[in-house]
Every structure is written in C-alpha cells, then in structure tokens.
Design an enzyme around this catalytic site. Structure first.
Site, mmCIF file in Angstrom:
data_model
loop_
_atom_site.group_PDB
_atom_site.id
_atom_site.type_symbol
_atom_site.label_atom_id
_atom_site.label_comp_id
_atom_site.label_asym_id
_atom_site.label_seq_id
_atom_site.Cartn_x
_atom_site.Cartn_y
_atom_site.Cartn_z
ATOM 1 N N SER A 160 36.107 19.386 -26.916
ATOM 2 C CA SER A 160 37.235 19.137 -26.653
ATOM 3 C C SER A 160 37.868 17.786 -27.107
ATOM 4 O O SER A 160 37.046 17.053 -27.548
ATOM 5 C CB SER A 160 37.369 18.727 -24.912
ATOM 6 O OG SER A 160 38.694 18.108 -24.671
ATOM 7 N N TYR A 173 34.760 13.920 -17.671
ATOM 8 C CA TYR A 173 35.126 14.811 -18.635
ATOM 9 C C TYR A 173 35.174 14.519 -20.054
ATOM 10 O O TYR A 173 34.413 14.945 -21.044
ATOM 11 C CB TYR A 173 36.600 15.399 -18.525
ATOM 12 C CG TYR A 173 36.705 16.659 -19.462
ATOM 13 C CD1 TYR A 173 36.152 17.946 -19.087
ATOM 14 C CD2 TYR A 173 37.792 16.635 -20.223
ATOM 15 C CE1 TYR A 173 36.346 18.990 -19.861
ATOM 16 C CE2 TYR A 173 37.971 17.690 -21.049
ATOM 17 C CZ TYR A 173 37.397 18.922 -21.003
ATOM 18 O OH TYR A 173 37.704 19.847 -21.843
#
Length: 268
Positions: A160, A173
């Site tokens: 990501s 995350y």
C-alpha cells in the site's frame, strides 16, 4: 564464440517459453472475492491463466469463478484462512491437484482499520499483522518451496502507499504494509538464486466497494483528492494490469521492486 544462427535459435526458444508462461500460468490469488483481488483474478484469467481463488467467504469467490468461466477461463475456489498454516497448506495442495503446478502467487489478502495509537488494542494490532504479514509469509513459504524445486515462479505482494507514507490513525496498517515491502526485498534476493521473482505493488486510493462510504462523502473526498496529484481515485483494472504484468510478462531480471500505483501520491 556464439554464432548468429545460435543466437537466433536461442531467441526463438526463449520467446516460446515466455509465451507459454504468459498463456498457461496457474495463479493463486488470495483475497480474490472482491475489490482489487477480484479485478486481479479476472485480469490474469483474461490473459489465459488458470486461477485459484482464495478467501474467507465462499459466495463472492463463486461469483468471481462464474465470471471467469463465462469468459472461457478456468478457476478453482478454495475457502482459506491465510493466517492458519494448515489452511494455507491445503490451499496449495488442492491447487496442485487441480492444475498440476503453481506458477504465480498474488498475496492480496489484507485488512485495515483506523484507530489512533493510544486507543489501539493489542488484539487489533495482532489481527492486522496476522492477515497482512503472517498470511503473506505463510503463502509465500508454500509457494517458495515449490518454486525452488521448479526453478521458476513469481509472487506479487499487494502492499500500500501507506507502507511508504505515514498516515494518522493507521499505525498498525502502515507498519504492516511497510513490512510487506521489506519482506519483498529480502525474499526476492533469496529466490533469485533459484530463478524465481518477487515484487510488490503499492496501491493508493482505488474506487472499490470498500471505500464506497468515503466516496459518498464530498468533504472527505475533497480532502483525499488534495493529496493525489492525479486528482482522482484509480480504477481496479489499472492496478490489475500492473499486477498481471509483474505476474506474467515482466522480465525475470525485474525482482525485489515495489511499484507505487497511486496517481502520484507518494511523490509529493
């Protein structure tokens, strides 16, 4: 000295091998039931691959399988918990039994949650890391053992842009996706010794059902758009095309890299 005729012959052999790899690959995609995973599975199937669809829920996986078969492709559905080593081992065994081999792994399964660090519980931290990092490790280990024997193979990890940038509320995350990127570098160096490759993609904001609520909020969308030079979200097929390239057609010399597909977000 190698003769011109030998070079031409070798080129033809390599071209045939490369075309075969492109058109007949067996690809395992985790988190394949929706969103980016679904788009990736559909794209590699469109390019001629047999696809093993892995995920937690059978209904969305069966829907993706139906879409692939309607286009003349082949797909296998396996309900899989990527955090469980026995479940992952069964996935790869079933894939081999169905298609004879495994050529490509796409580690797409992942979860996220917005929680400020001071409020982040240990269980939630572990939940995110279990899926995003442990799941990638378990699947890559199973694939790598097979690639080492075959002397070839490819893995593409879905990281990501949050693994490249810090974002408030996403410490777990961001950390997990940063781990994906460095895992990719390390494993690529190991696998290069026996002819396999591992790369990663770092997607930014893509329009999927996961962020439908965000896209319906004009104020929130305006805030997101200010961070993206392209001033739009990506479409799932744009990421799927990059993943398919890394999985099926990229040169073997390309390994250990992370490609940001983010409209320029990580560049500013």
């Amino acid at each position: 000295m190698i003769s011109i005729s030998s070079v031409i012959h070798l080129t033809k052999v390599l071209d045939v091998r490369h075309i075969t790899y492109m058109s007949n690959s067996v690809v395992v995609v985790t988190g394949a039931g929706r969103g980016l995973g679904e788009a990736i599975a559909l794209e590699v199937a469109r390019q001629g691959s047999s696809v093993v669809l892995a995920g937690r829920s059978i209904e969305p996986l069966e829907s993706v399988k139906s879409s692939i078969e309607m286009q003349g492709g082949r797909a296998l559905v396996r309900v899989t918990d990527v955090t469980d080593s026995d479940s992952v081992a069964a996935l790869f065994e079933d894939a081999e039994n169905a298609f004879g081999r495994i050529d490509v792994l796409v580690n797409n399964a992942g979860i996220a949650n917005r929680v400020n660090l001071v409020d982040l519980g240990e269980a939630e931290w572990d939940r995110i890391f279990d899926t995003n990092v442990r799941g990638m490790f378990l699947c890559s280990r199973e694939a790598g053992r097979r690639f080492a024997i075959a002397g070839s193979g490819r893995a593409v990890n879905v990281a990501s842009v949050f693994g490249l940038l810090g974002r408030p509320g996403y410490s777990a995350y961001c950390a997990s996706k940063g781990a994906v990127i460095n895992f990719t570098r390390s494993v690529a160096a190991e696998w290069a010794r026996f002819g396999a490759q591992m790369n990663a993609v770092a997607p930014g904001y893509f329009a999927t059902d996961i962020n439908a609520e965000l896209r319906a909020d004009d104020a929130a969308m305006a805030k997101v758009m200010r961070r993206i030079p392209a001033y739009r979200m990506g479409t799932p097929d744009e990421l799927a095309n990059v993943v398919a390239y890394l999985a099926l057609t990229a040169p073997d010399f390309l390994t250990g890299q992370t490609i940001a597909v983010d409209g320029g977000e990580a560049s500013v």
